[in-house]
Design a protein around this motif. Structure first.
Motif, PDB file in Angstrom:
ATOM      1  N   UNK A 233       0.823  -1.197   0.000  1.00  0.00           N
ATOM      2  CA  UNK A 233       0.000   0.000   0.000  1.00  0.00           C
ATOM      3  C   UNK A 233       0.866   1.258   0.000  1.00  0.00           C
ATOM      4  N   UNK A 234       1.912   1.281   0.813  1.00  0.00           N
ATOM      5  CA  UNK A 234       2.826   2.425   0.874  1.00  0.00           C
ATOM      6  C   UNK A 234       3.501   2.630  -0.480  1.00  0.00           C
ATOM      7  N   UNK A 235       3.952   1.551  -1.116  1.00  0.00           N
ATOM      8  CA  UNK A 235       4.609   1.664  -2.417  1.00  0.00           C
ATOM      9  C   UNK A 235       3.650   2.216  -3.475  1.00  0.00           C
ATOM     10  N   UNK A 236       2.380   1.777  -3.430  1.00  0.00           N
ATOM     11  CA  UNK A 236       1.402   2.308  -4.382  1.00  0.00           C
ATOM     12  C   UNK A 236       1.143   3.789  -4.132  1.00  0.00           C
ATOM     13  N   UNK A 237       1.043   4.165  -2.866  1.00  0.00           N
ATOM     14  CA  UNK A 237       0.832   5.566  -2.515  1.00  0.00           C
ATOM     15  C   UNK A 237       2.011   6.422  -2.968  1.00  0.00           C
ATOM     16  N   UNK A 238       3.216   5.934  -2.739  1.00  0.00           N
ATOM     17  CA  UNK A 238       4.420   6.640  -3.149  1.00  0.00           C
ATOM     18  C   UNK A 238       4.462   6.804  -4.665  1.00  0.00           C
ATOM     19  N   UNK A 239       4.104   5.762  -5.398  1.00  0.00           N
ATOM     20  CA  UNK A 239       4.096   5.829  -6.862  1.00  0.00           C
ATOM     21  C   UNK A 239       3.045   6.820  -7.343  1.00  0.00           C
ATOM     22  N   UNK A 240       1.890   6.845  -6.689  1.00  0.00           N
ATOM     23  CA  UNK A 240       0.838   7.795  -7.077  1.00  0.00           C
ATOM     24  C   UNK A 240       1.328   9.229  -6.884  1.00  0.00           C
ATOM     25  N   UNK A 241       2.032   9.494  -5.799  1.00  0.00           N
ATOM     26  CA  UNK A 241       2.559  10.833  -5.554  1.00  0.00           C
ATOM     27  C   UNK A 241       3.612  11.206  -6.597  1.00  0.00           C
ATOM     28  N   UNK A 242       4.457  10.243  -6.964  1.00  0.00           N
ATOM     29  CA  UNK A 242       5.459  10.497  -8.009  1.00  0.00           C
ATOM     30  C   UNK A 242       4.780  10.807  -9.333  1.00  0.00           C
ATOM     31  N   UNK A 243       3.727  10.070  -9.633  1.00  0.00           N
ATOM     32  CA  UNK A 243       2.985  10.300 -10.876  1.00  0.00           C
ATOM     33  C   UNK A 243       2.364  11.691 -10.887  1.00  0.00           C
ATOM     34  N   UNK A 244       1.834  12.124  -9.745  1.00  0.00           N
ATOM     35  CA  UNK A 244       1.267  13.474  -9.647  1.00  0.00           C
ATOM     36  C   UNK A 244       2.332  14.537  -9.918  1.00  0.00           C
ATOM     37  N   UNK A 245       3.495  14.371  -9.329  1.00  0.00           N
ATOM     38  CA  UNK A 245       4.586  15.336  -9.502  1.00  0.00           C
ATOM     39  C   UNK A 245       4.999  15.408 -10.968  1.00  0.00           C
ATOM     40  N   UNK A 246       5.134  14.249 -11.608  1.00  0.00           N
ATOM     41  CA  UNK A 246       5.492  14.226 -13.027  1.00  0.00           C
ATOM     42  C   UNK A 246       4.430  14.933 -13.870  1.00  0.00           C
ATOM     43  N   UNK A 247       3.180  14.694 -13.556  1.00  0.00           N
ATOM     44  CA  UNK A 247       2.082  15.316 -14.289  1.00  0.00           C
ATOM     45  C   UNK A 247       2.123  16.843 -14.126  1.00  0.00           C
ATOM     46  N   UNK A 248       2.330  17.297 -12.883  1.00  0.00           N
ATOM     47  CA  UNK A 248       2.400  18.728 -12.629  1.00  0.00           C
ATOM     48  C   UNK A 248       3.601  19.380 -13.314  1.00  0.00           C
ATOM     49  N   UNK A 249       4.729  18.678 -13.335  1.00  0.00           N
ATOM     50  CA  UNK A 249       5.917  19.206 -14.019  1.00  0.00           C
ATOM     51  C   UNK A 249       5.665  19.344 -15.517  1.00  0.00           C
ATOM     52  N   UNK A 250       4.957  18.379 -16.099  1.00  0.00           N
ATOM     53  CA  UNK A 250       4.627  18.467 -17.522  1.00  0.00           C
ATOM     54  C   UNK A 250       3.732  19.661 -17.793  1.00  0.00           C
ATOM     55  N   UNK A 251       2.752  19.884 -16.924  1.00  0.00           N
ATOM     56  CA  UNK A 251       1.861  21.024 -17.096  1.00  0.00           C
ATOM     57  C   UNK A 251       2.621  22.331 -17.008  1.00  0.00           C
ATOM     58  N   UNK A 252       3.548  22.408 -16.059  1.00  0.00           N
ATOM     59  CA  UNK A 252       4.344  23.642 -15.900  1.00  0.00           C
ATOM     60  C   UNK A 252       5.262  23.883 -17.091  1.00  0.00           C
ATOM     61  N   UNK A 253       5.810  22.825 -17.637  1.00  0.00           N
ATOM     62  CA  UNK A 253       6.708  22.942 -18.779  1.00  0.00           C
ATOM     63  C   UNK A 253       5.978  23.334 -20.064  1.00  0.00           C
ATOM     64  N   UNK A 254       4.701  23.077 -20.135  1.00  0.00           N
ATOM     65  CA  UNK A 254       3.932  23.438 -21.319  1.00  0.00           C
ATOM     66  C   UNK A 254       3.645  24.949 -21.368  1.00  0.00           C
ATOM     67  N   UNK A 255       3.685  25.619 -20.237  1.00  0.00           N
ATOM     68  CA  UNK A 255       3.348  27.054 -20.204  1.00  0.00           C
ATOM     69  C   UNK A 255       4.512  27.906 -20.515  1.00  0.00           C
TER      70      UNK A 255
END
Length: 137
Positions: A115-137
């Motif tokens: 469960x912790x590993x899945x939660x950690x991966x979800x947080x990493x995925x969120x960060x990557x998604x947010x970085x992509x959004x920031x890089x598009x602007x």
């Protein structure tokens, strides 16, 4: 002298404990990562090396000392005294645990790790998604 009369025949003791635990040779073989023929040969052996004995004891859920000190007579006395204690108690026979509490604890620990590993991966995925959004602007 037969194996039944030899007091220190370790293989026979393993066989009797396995039978008392209502375990087939195949089940013990699977727990030890071997085959039924190897278990049969081991149970016919008068001696077993200490390292193998530790593995067998763990698979049977008993201590090495329990195997070394096992005797049919002692087992019969134990069960007779246990049954007498149950019949004489006021609590009845509600003390049959159908699972090993330590096994359940370890299952819970493993589930928590996953469960912790899945939660950690979800947080990493969120960060990557947010970085992509920031890089598009």
């Amino acid at each position: 002298m037969s194996t039944l009369t030899k007091p220190n025949h370790i293989g026979r003791k393993i066989s009797r404990i396995r039978e008392l635990r209502d375990m087939k040779q195949e089940a013990l073989a699977q727990a030890l990562g071997t085959n039924q023929q190897a278990i049969s040969a081991m149970e016919n052996s008068e001696t077993i090396d200490e390292e193998k004995l530790v593995e067998v004891a763990k698979a049977l859920g008993v201590s090495v000392e329990a195997i070394k000190n096992f005797s049919d007579e002692a087992a019969i006395n134990y069960f007779n005294s246990f049954n007498e204690a149950v019949h004489n108690s006021h609590f009845g026979n509600n003390n049959n645990c159908t699972f090993n509490p330590l096994d359940k604890l370890m299952e819970t620990v493993e589930e928590n790790k996953k469960l912790y590993e899945r939660l950690l991966q979800a947080e990493k995925d969120k960060i990557e998604y947010l970085e992509k959004l920031l890089n598009q602007k």
